[in-house]
Design a protein around this motif. Structure first.
Motif, mmCIF file in Angstrom:
data_model
loop_
_atom_site.group_PDB
_atom_site.id
_atom_site.type_symbol
_atom_site.label_atom_id
_atom_site.label_comp_id
_atom_site.label_asym_id
_atom_site.label_seq_id
_atom_site.Cartn_x
_atom_site.Cartn_y
_atom_site.Cartn_z
ATOM 1 N N SER A 196 -8.561 1.662 5.730
ATOM 2 C CA SER A 196 -8.907 0.849 4.562
ATOM 3 C C SER A 196 -8.829 -0.637 4.886
ATOM 4 O O SER A 196 -9.701 -1.423 4.507
ATOM 5 N N PHE A 197 -7.786 -1.014 5.623
ATOM 6 C CA PHE A 197 -7.595 -2.421 5.995
ATOM 7 C C PHE A 197 -8.743 -2.913 6.866
ATOM 8 O O PHE A 197 -9.323 -3.976 6.617
ATOM 9 N N LEU A 198 -9.103 -2.126 7.910
ATOM 10 C CA LEU A 198 -10.208 -2.515 8.789
ATOM 11 C C LEU A 198 -11.521 -2.604 8.036
ATOM 12 O O LEU A 198 -12.332 -3.497 8.272
ATOM 13 N N SER A 199 -11.737 -1.685 7.101
ATOM 14 C CA SER A 199 -12.968 -1.693 6.312
ATOM 15 C C SER A 199 -13.084 -2.978 5.509
ATOM 16 O O SER A 199 -14.147 -3.590 5.438
ATOM 17 N N LYS A 200 -11.973 -3.411 4.894
ATOM 18 C CA LYS A 200 -11.979 -4.663 4.114
ATOM 19 C C LYS A 200 -12.234 -5.878 5.011
ATOM 20 O O LYS A 200 -12.975 -6.781 4.642
ATOM 21 N N VAL A 201 -11.608 -5.889 6.182
ATOM 22 C CA VAL A 201 -11.789 -7.014 7.102
ATOM 23 C C VAL A 201 -13.239 -7.111 7.562
ATOM 24 O O VAL A 201 -13.834 -8.188 7.583
ATOM 25 N N ARG A 202 -13.829 -5.938 7.895
ATOM 26 C CA ARG A 202 -15.225 -5.948 8.348
ATOM 27 C C ARG A 202 -16.175 -6.355 7.243
ATOM 28 O O ARG A 202 -17.205 -6.980 7.485
ATOM 29 N N TYR A 229 0.842 -1.206 0.000
ATOM 30 C CA TYR A 229 0.000 0.000 0.000
ATOM 31 C C TYR A 229 0.872 1.248 0.000
ATOM 32 O O TYR A 229 0.696 2.150 -0.824
ATOM 33 N N ILE A 230 1.829 1.303 0.933
ATOM 34 C CA ILE A 230 2.680 2.488 1.054
ATOM 35 C C ILE A 230 3.542 2.696 -0.184
ATOM 36 O O ILE A 230 3.726 3.821 -0.651
ATOM 37 N N SER A 231 4.054 1.598 -0.740
ATOM 38 C CA SER A 231 4.940 1.730 -1.903
ATOM 39 C C SER A 231 4.208 2.314 -3.105
ATOM 40 O O SER A 231 4.842 2.824 -4.030
ATOM 41 N N GLY A 232 2.894 2.267 -3.100
ATOM 42 C CA GLY A 232 2.136 2.870 -4.195
ATOM 43 C C GLY A 232 2.044 4.386 -4.098
ATOM 44 O O GLY A 232 1.641 5.048 -5.044
ATOM 45 N N PRO A 278 14.985 2.491 1.844
ATOM 46 C CA PRO A 278 15.148 2.652 3.296
ATOM 47 C C PRO A 278 15.136 4.106 3.743
ATOM 48 O O PRO A 278 14.877 4.392 4.912
ATOM 49 N N ASP A 279 15.420 5.047 2.824
ATOM 50 C CA ASP A 279 15.456 6.462 3.184
ATOM 51 C C ASP A 279 14.133 7.182 2.931
ATOM 52 O O ASP A 279 14.034 8.391 3.155
ATOM 53 N N SER A 280 13.124 6.453 2.468
ATOM 54 C CA SER A 280 11.843 7.086 2.157
ATOM 55 C C SER A 280 11.160 7.581 3.423
ATOM 56 O O SER A 280 11.187 6.925 4.467
ATOM 57 N N MET A 281 10.546 8.748 3.311
ATOM 58 C CA MET A 281 9.771 9.314 4.411
ATOM 59 C C MET A 281 8.306 8.917 4.226
ATOM 60 O O MET A 281 7.736 9.125 3.149
ATOM 61 N N VAL A 282 7.692 8.336 5.265
ATOM 62 C CA VAL A 282 6.305 7.875 5.184
ATOM 63 C C VAL A 282 5.449 8.715 6.130
ATOM 64 O O VAL A 282 5.626 8.653 7.347
ATOM 65 N N PRO A 283 4.523 9.525 5.608
ATOM 66 C CA PRO A 283 3.651 10.328 6.479
ATOM 67 C C PRO A 283 2.744 9.431 7.319
ATOM 68 O O PRO A 283 2.235 8.414 6.832
ATOM 69 N N MET A 284 2.561 9.795 8.587
ATOM 70 C CA MET A 284 1.669 9.025 9.463
ATOM 71 C C MET A 284 0.239 9.007 8.926
ATOM 72 O O MET A 284 -0.498 8.049 9.136
ATOM 73 N N ILE A 344 -0.237 5.986 6.757
ATOM 74 C CA ILE A 344 -0.420 4.745 7.520
ATOM 75 C C ILE A 344 -1.824 4.715 8.127
ATOM 76 O O ILE A 344 -2.478 3.665 8.163
ATOM 77 N N ALA A 345 -2.316 5.864 8.580
ATOM 78 C CA ALA A 345 -3.682 5.932 9.131
ATOM 79 C C ALA A 345 -4.711 5.587 8.066
ATOM 80 O O ALA A 345 -5.694 4.895 8.338
#
Length: 203
Positions: free
Chosen positions: A186-192, A156-159, A171-177, A180-181
């Motif tokens: 999205s992950f919880l929605s799919k699981v439910r 997901y993040i790599s997209g 390894p040097d990529s900056m990932v905004p919180m 991830i939120a």
């Protein structure tokens, strides 16, 4: 009090009262039905301690319990195609007698609703095949699941995030919180919505 909607058709509110605790919807052209939604209209709640069982009747095959409604669960969607199994139960005679035999090209089925005490409803629903508890996963199963979840997060993040080369995650990529939120929601929605089967389909 109740409404139902067959996927691809108009909302039905033409409920036929059978007695004080039972009612039914007629479902014409039932051979074309895949999914059906049943819900409370919001005008009259169930009395305290009561809910309703939802049954599906196919002419010549009897009633089958689909599930339940309650004040806490005022709507439900049921998949009918491929899931109907002929079975007899005490509820078969509870609703109106089926119509005269029809041809397979024009079957009128019945959706039956029976208001009952919640303990009795839960006992019936828990006996459905879909309610059989799944085996407890072993620790190795947990490790495999965790690996799949992390892989899903990484994909997901790599997209969204580019590395220093501008082409891929590094390894040097900056990932905004916030990213991830968004993945978490999205992950919880799919699981439910459908469990964790989607993790098996990821590359």
């Amino acid at each position: 009090m109740f409404g139902c909607c067959v996927a691809g058709r108009l909302l039905q509110t033409n409920l036929q009262q059978i007695d004080e605790t039972k009612a039914a919807f007629e479902l014409p052209a039932a051979e074309t039905i895949n999914h059906i939604s049943v819900f409370l209209l919001g005008t009259v709640p169930f009395p305290d301690g009561y809910g309703a069982t939802v049954h599906f009747f196919w002419p010549g095959k009897g009633f089958q319990l689909l599930g339940m409604l309650s004040n806490e669960k005022p709507s439900a969607i049921f998949r009918l195609r491929g899931n109907f199994v002929s079975q007899s139960s005490y509820s078969q005679a509870a609703f109106s007698n089926p119509a005269q035999p029809t041809t397979s090209a024009d079957v009128t089925a019945v959706l039956g609703i029976s208001i009952e005490p919640l303990p009795q409803i839960l006992e019936q629903v828990n006996a459905l095949p879909s309610a059989v508890p799944k085996p407890v996963p072993s620790p190795s199963d947990g490790a495999i699941l965790a690996e799949k979840i992390v892989k899903h997060l990484f994909n997901y993040i790599s997209g969204f995030v580019s590395g220093s080369s501008g082409t891929s995650l590094s390894p040097d990529s900056m990932v905004p919180m916030s990213l991830i939120a968004r993945w978490y929601e999205s992950f919880l929605s799919k699981v439910r919505a459908g469990g964790i089967g989607f993790l098996e389909r990821q590359e």
